[in-house]
Design a protein around this motif. Structure first.
Motif, PDB file in Angstrom:
ATOM      1  N   PHE A   1      28.971  -0.602 -28.903  1.00  0.00           N
ATOM      2  CA  PHE A   1      29.143   0.138 -27.661  1.00  0.00           C
ATOM      3  C   PHE A   1      29.724   1.475 -28.062  1.00  0.00           C
ATOM      4  O   PHE A   1      30.656   1.524 -28.871  1.00  0.00           O
ATOM      5  CB  PHE A   1      30.053  -0.600 -26.690  1.00  0.00           C
ATOM      6  CG  PHE A   1      30.226   0.097 -25.358  1.00  0.00           C
ATOM      7  CD1 PHE A   1      29.127   0.308 -24.531  1.00  0.00           C
ATOM      8  CD2 PHE A   1      31.471   0.547 -24.944  1.00  0.00           C
ATOM      9  CE1 PHE A   1      29.276   0.949 -23.306  1.00  0.00           C
ATOM     10  CE2 PHE A   1      31.620   1.188 -23.717  1.00  0.00           C
ATOM     11  CZ  PHE A   1      30.527   1.385 -22.896  1.00  0.00           C
TER      12      PHE A   1
ATOM     13  N   ASN B   1      29.510   1.604 -16.656  1.00  0.00           N
ATOM     14  CA  ASN B   1      29.770   1.613 -18.099  1.00  0.00           C
ATOM     15  C   ASN B   1      30.262   0.256 -18.570  1.00  0.00           C
ATOM     16  O   ASN B   1      29.840  -0.241 -19.632  1.00  0.00           O
ATOM     17  CB  ASN B   1      30.830   2.661 -18.436  1.00  0.00           C
ATOM     18  CG  ASN B   1      30.519   4.052 -17.956  1.00  0.00           C
ATOM     19  OD1 ASN B   1      31.382   4.701 -17.359  1.00  0.00           O
ATOM     20  ND2 ASN B   1      29.311   4.531 -18.196  1.00  0.00           N
TER      21      ASN B   1
ATOM     22  N   ARG C   1      29.719  -2.667 -17.248  1.00  0.00           N
ATOM     23  CA  ARG C   1      28.623  -3.644 -17.199  1.00  0.00           C
ATOM     24  C   ARG C   1      27.736  -3.509 -18.443  1.00  0.00           C
ATOM     25  O   ARG C   1      27.335  -4.514 -19.043  1.00  0.00           O
ATOM     26  CB  ARG C   1      27.810  -3.424 -15.929  1.00  0.00           C
ATOM     27  CG  ARG C   1      26.760  -4.496 -15.617  1.00  0.00           C
ATOM     28  CD  ARG C   1      26.182  -4.183 -14.255  1.00  0.00           C
ATOM     29  NE  ARG C   1      25.270  -5.192 -13.749  1.00  0.00           N
ATOM     30  CZ  ARG C   1      23.949  -5.045 -13.637  1.00  0.00           C
ATOM     31  NH1 ARG C   1      23.377  -3.939 -14.071  1.00  0.00           N
ATOM     32  NH2 ARG C   1      23.203  -5.997 -13.106  1.00  0.00           N
ATOM     33  N   THR C   2      27.462  -2.267 -18.855  1.00  0.00           N
ATOM     34  CA  THR C   2      26.686  -2.061 -20.076  1.00  0.00           C
ATOM     35  C   THR C   2      27.454  -2.570 -21.285  1.00  0.00           C
ATOM     36  O   THR C   2      26.870  -3.169 -22.197  1.00  0.00           O
ATOM     37  CB  THR C   2      26.351  -0.573 -20.243  1.00  0.00           C
ATOM     38  OG1 THR C   2      25.541  -0.146 -19.136  1.00  0.00           O
ATOM     39  CG2 THR C   2      25.594  -0.314 -21.538  1.00  0.00           C
TER      40      THR C   2
ATOM     41  N   ALA D   1      26.200  -5.290 -23.998  1.00  0.00           N
ATOM     42  CA  ALA D   1      26.142  -5.028 -25.437  1.00  0.00           C
ATOM     43  C   ALA D   1      26.903  -6.098 -26.208  1.00  0.00           C
ATOM     44  O   ALA D   1      26.465  -6.573 -27.263  1.00  0.00           O
ATOM     45  CB  ALA D   1      26.692  -3.636 -25.744  1.00  0.00           C
TER      46      ALA D   1
ATOM     47  N   ARG E   1      22.064  -0.216 -24.513  1.00  0.00           N
ATOM     48  CA  ARG E   1      22.633   0.927 -23.780  1.00  0.00           C
ATOM     49  C   ARG E   1      21.868   1.115 -22.477  1.00  0.00           C
ATOM     50  O   ARG E   1      20.877   0.431 -22.219  1.00  0.00           O
ATOM     51  CB  ARG E   1      22.565   2.186 -24.633  1.00  0.00           C
ATOM     52  CG  ARG E   1      21.167   2.565 -25.099  1.00  0.00           C
ATOM     53  CD  ARG E   1      21.200   3.677 -26.131  1.00  0.00           C
ATOM     54  NE  ARG E   1      19.844   3.994 -26.603  1.00  0.00           N
ATOM     55  CZ  ARG E   1      19.576   4.820 -27.605  1.00  0.00           C
ATOM     56  NH1 ARG E   1      20.565   5.430 -28.256  1.00  0.00           N
ATOM     57  NH2 ARG E   1      18.338   5.061 -27.965  1.00  0.00           N
ATOM     58  N   GLY E   2      22.319   2.044 -21.639  1.00  0.00           N
ATOM     59  CA  GLY E   2      21.697   2.267 -20.352  1.00  0.00           C
ATOM     60  C   GLY E   2      20.268   2.764 -20.466  1.00  0.00           C
ATOM     61  O   GLY E   2      19.922   3.501 -21.398  1.00  0.00           O
ATOM     62  N   ASP E   3      19.430   2.361 -19.500  1.00  0.00           N
ATOM     63  CA  ASP E   3      18.021   2.727 -19.606  1.00  0.00           C
ATOM     64  C   ASP E   3      17.747   4.193 -19.296  1.00  0.00           C
ATOM     65  O   ASP E   3      16.606   4.652 -19.436  1.00  0.00           O
ATOM     66  CB  ASP E   3      17.140   1.799 -18.763  1.00  0.00           C
ATOM     67  CG  ASP E   3      17.485   1.797 -17.280  1.00  0.00           C
ATOM     68  OD1 ASP E   3      18.225   2.688 -16.818  1.00  0.00           O
ATOM     69  OD2 ASP E   3      16.990   0.898 -16.560  1.00  0.00           O
TER      70      ASP E   3
ATOM     71  N   HIS F   1      17.357  -1.526 -23.499  1.00  0.00           N
ATOM     72  CA  HIS F   1      17.866  -0.555 -22.536  1.00  0.00           C
ATOM     73  C   HIS F   1      18.042  -1.254 -21.192  1.00  0.00           C
ATOM     74  O   HIS F   1      17.071  -1.700 -20.577  1.00  0.00           O
ATOM     75  CB  HIS F   1      16.922   0.642 -22.439  1.00  0.00           C
ATOM     76  CG  HIS F   1      16.986   1.531 -23.645  1.00  0.00           C
ATOM     77  ND1 HIS F   1      16.275   1.268 -24.803  1.00  0.00           N
ATOM     78  CD2 HIS F   1      17.719   2.649 -23.882  1.00  0.00           C
ATOM     79  CE1 HIS F   1      16.550   2.211 -25.700  1.00  0.00           C
ATOM     80  NE2 HIS F   1      17.422   3.050 -25.170  1.00  0.00           N
ATOM     81  N   VAL F   2      19.291  -1.338 -20.777  1.00  0.00           N
ATOM     82  CA  VAL F   2      19.652  -2.175 -19.636  1.00  0.00           C
ATOM     83  C   VAL F   2      19.781  -1.324 -18.376  1.00  0.00           C
ATOM     84  O   VAL F   2      20.063  -0.123 -18.437  1.00  0.00           O
ATOM     85  CB  VAL F   2      20.959  -2.939 -19.919  1.00  0.00           C
ATOM     86  CG1 VAL F   2      20.785  -3.847 -21.134  1.00  0.00           C
ATOM     87  CG2 VAL F   2      22.134  -1.981 -20.138  1.00  0.00           C
TER      88      VAL F   2
ATOM     89  N   LEU G   1      20.975   0.501 -14.940  1.00  0.00           N
ATOM     90  CA  LEU G   1      22.218   1.157 -14.540  1.00  0.00           C
ATOM     91  C   LEU G   1      22.762   0.542 -13.257  1.00  0.00           C
ATOM     92  O   LEU G   1      22.109  -0.258 -12.583  1.00  0.00           O
ATOM     93  CB  LEU G   1      21.976   2.646 -14.319  1.00  0.00           C
ATOM     94  CG  LEU G   1      21.392   3.439 -15.493  1.00  0.00           C
ATOM     95  CD1 LEU G   1      21.175   4.888 -15.073  1.00  0.00           C
ATOM     96  CD2 LEU G   1      22.303   3.361 -16.705  1.00  0.00           C
TER      97      LEU G   1
END
Length: 314
Positions: A13, A25, A27-28, A32, A201-203, A228-229, A231
């Protein structure tokens, strides 16, 4: 709680210490951690502080990550301590004829006609073929950025959640004209140095991933597995921000919602048990079944800041 890690594999992360982490953030970060720990990888933290560091923000972020139950392996790495590694990578690319100086301003790039056959949004190549005399004249006017001399216009990656994704690869900046290393170079160099073979990380960062994968190939380093997850968005469909109200742990604690409860709600939004131990055990099955959400989580911060009845939060 954790699976015995392999020293050869790691996830990470990598927040920018520009302020407090909001629930998107966090949640991401949870995802991770779950991806890494459930697959026997080390979980590393890297502070991406090249450009947007705010005094005290790093300490607050690390404290918040620990407060929601996350742990990590080894010392925290900071990009500002790694300048020599970035210099070496640019020197290697330059020695191979894969860089050039660019003197364009943002306005000049926006107003320049696109190069023939270049994809929309790509750098038009204005400075790619300047003569030495032209470069010398431009150097007297303003400092140069360093761009990659790309040999392709598109590159494809495979993402755990998105499948095959092809995106633009242009002559992107490696070092800005103020001397700061660009994100696309730093992240590739750092991931390789840390043994990162899984990037979650975020999409919103998916469009830049083909550039990074292509650059990894040029540098001869491993291309990570990508996930990529989605948001977290507010009800207006925009990314969460401080203006949305209590969206950080500090803000939520001030209205009576403790960090442990925040973590539980974030895990529930992913279809996982609200206890982190149980979520880790369930995660491989949820991922394999395709049940992990692919769409953004639309959140009304007012709902998040409402304290649950005791019997529901215990």
């Amino acid at each position: 709680m954790t699976v015995a890690p392999s020293d050869l594999r790691a996830g990470r992360f990598a927040p920018s210490p520009s302020g407090g982490l909001h629930v998107g953030n966090l949640r991401t970060a949870l995802l991770a951690w779950l991806f890494a720990r459930s697959s026997g990888r080390r979980f590393l933290l890297r502070v991406e502080d090249l450009d947007r560091a705010r005094a005290g923000a790093e300490a607050v972020q690390l404290r918040d990550l620990a407060a929601i139950g996350l742990d990590w392996d080894g010392e925290v790495v900071r990009q500002t301590e790694r300048g020599a590694h970035y210099d070496d990578a640019i020197a290697r690319l330059t020695a191979a004829g894969l860089t050039y100086e660019c003197f364009c301003t943002r306005r000049e790039i926006q107003e320049a006609p696109s190069a023939p056959h270049a994809p929309q949004g790509a750098y038009p190549g204005t400075c790619r073929s300047l003569t030495e005399a032209q470069r010398a004249r431009r150097r007297a006017e303003r400092p140069a950025a360093i761009r990659l001399r790309a040999g392709v216009t598109e590159w494809a990656v495979t993402d755990v959640l998105h499948g095959r994704y092809a995106g633009i690869v242009d002559d992107f900046v490696l070092r800005r004209n103020d001397g700061v290393v660009a994100y696309n170079l730093a992240v590739v160099v750092d991931d390789a140095a840390q043994g990162i073979d899984q990037v979650v990380r975020g999409d919103d960062l998916l469009p830049s991933t083909p550039r990074q994968a292509y650059l990894a190939g040029l540098l001869g380093v491993r291309v990570p597995e990508y996930a990529h997850v989605p948001l977290v968005l507010n009800r207006a469909g925009r990314r969460l921000a401080k203006r949305d109200g209590a969206v950080t742990l500090a803000g939520l604690a001030a209205v009576g919602v403790p960090a442990r409860e925040v973590a539980g709600r974030l895990l529930a939004s992913l279809g996982l048990p609200e206890d982190l131990h149980a979520a880790l055990a369930a995660f491989p099955g949820v991922l394999a079944s395709g049940a992990l959400p692919r769409e953004p989580w639309v959140l009304d911060p007012a709902e998040l800041s409402r304290r649950r009845p005791r019997e529901m939060s215990s």
